[in-house]
Motif scaffolding. Structure first.
Motif, PDB file in Angstrom:
ATOM      1  N   ASN A   1       0.034   4.395   4.662  1.00 41.62           N
ATOM      2  CA  ASN A   1      -0.744   3.287   5.210  1.00 41.62           C
ATOM      3  C   ASN A   1       0.164   2.232   5.823  1.00 41.62           C
ATOM      4  OD1 ASN A   1      -3.210   4.389   4.506  1.00 41.62           O
ATOM      5  ND2 ASN A   1      -3.335   3.303   2.559  1.00 41.62           N
ATOM      6  N   GLN A   2       1.279   1.969   5.154  1.00 44.94           N
ATOM      7  CA  GLN A   2       2.240   1.002   5.663  1.00 44.94           C
ATOM      8  C   GLN A   2       2.744   1.432   7.044  1.00 44.94           C
ATOM      9  OE1 GLN A   2       2.401  -1.369   3.473  1.00 44.94           O
ATOM     10  NE2 GLN A   2       4.235  -2.621   3.785  1.00 44.94           N
TER      11      GLN A   2
ATOM     12  N   SER B   1       0.854  -1.185   0.000  1.00 47.97           N
ATOM     13  CA  SER B   1       0.000   0.000   0.000  1.00 47.97           C
ATOM     14  C   SER B   1       0.887   1.231   0.000  1.00 47.97           C
ATOM     15  CB  SER B   1      -0.904  -0.010   1.234  1.00 47.97           C
ATOM     16  OG  SER B   1      -0.119   0.006   2.412  1.00 47.97           O
ATOM     17  N   SER B   2       0.279   2.372   0.176  1.00 45.54           N
ATOM     18  CA  SER B   2       1.046   3.606   0.207  1.00 45.54           C
ATOM     19  C   SER B   2       1.970   3.613   1.426  1.00 45.54           C
ATOM     20  CB  SER B   2       0.101   4.811   0.269  1.00 45.54           C
ATOM     21  OG  SER B   2      -0.573   4.833   1.508  1.00 45.54           O
ATOM     22  N   PRO B   3       3.073   4.356   1.357  1.00 44.93           N
ATOM     23  CA  PRO B   3       3.982   4.431   2.520  1.00 44.93           C
ATOM     24  C   PRO B   3       3.275   4.890   3.789  1.00 44.93           C
ATOM     25  CG  PRO B   3       5.035   5.343   0.564  1.00 44.93           C
ATOM     26  CD  PRO B   3       3.604   5.081   0.191  1.00 44.93           C
TER      27      PRO B   3
END
Length: 215
Positions: A115-116, A111-113
């Motif tokens: 969200n990560q 996922s996006s950084p």
């Protein structure tokens, strides 16, 4: 609010008309759980949250690993369990389930950084809570930051849990904070002097704050 109170019985009826195996069963579950989540947000009734969790479990079973909504279902259930734990307290098994769900999210498609990072933060928070349950004599630094009291006696007894519950995101990685914590953990447990914490060349942010509290 009146529209929501009217919608929930209608959504329950729609779910009854779309039992397991029906092509609209999953969609009916989602519609009902969305209404219940909204009511819980407005009123805060724990009965609604308990039902939401049960429905989220059912939705997760209907969205296995190959399903496009699997990652979302994992996150929704993890968030609900985390909210339940925060609102009413919980058991070690609840924390372990949240950690398992969040690690499963990390194992899904990247996922996006942002969200990560949020998922990894959730794992760290749950591990800190888990450690405070397993080892109340030696609380995690997060607990000290949230409850800055006189902790001069917390190092007086040894713990058999050295090195457990360090932050592991499920793919073999450990955070810099966790590695540093393990090194200093072992040193702390061999001394009754809380000021004898060994200094490191690059102390992490939480360790610096902890020292500011305990010194």
């Amino acid at each position: 609010m009146e529209d929501l109170m009217e919608a929930i019985p209608l959504r329950r009826t729609a779910l009854e008309l779309a039992p397991p195996g029906h092509q609209e069963h999953c969609a009916s579950l989602v519609h009902l759980v969305t209404c219940l989540e909204q009511r819980f947000s407005n009123e805060g009734a724990m009965e609604d949250l308990t039902e939401v969790i049960a429905l989220r479990r059912a939705i997760l079973k209907l969205t296995p690993a190959a399903h496009k909504e699997h990652r979302l279902s994992l996150g929704k259930l993890a968030d609900c369990l985390d909210l339940q734990y925060f609102k009413s307290g919980g058991t070690l098994s609840v924390l372990e389930e949240i950690i398992s769900l969040q690690r499963a999210r990390l194992a899904c498609n990247p996922s996006s950084p942002l969200n990560q990072a949020m998922i990894e933060t959730s794992i760290r928070r749950c591990l800190a809570r888990k450690r405070s349950i397993c080892d109340p004599i030696f609380p995690h630094p997060t607990s000290l930051l949230l409850n800055p009291r006189n902790q001069s006696g917390i190092f007086s007894e040894h713990s058999a849990s050295v090195g457990r519950d360090s932050t592991d995101f499920g793919d073999g990685r450990r955070s810099e904070e966790s590695n540093e914590f393990l090194v200093n953990d072992r040193a702390r447990l061999t001394t009754s002097d809380p000021h004898a914490i060994p200094r490191c060349s690059r102390p992490s942010a939480w360790l610096r704050r902890w020292r500011a509290i305990t010194e």
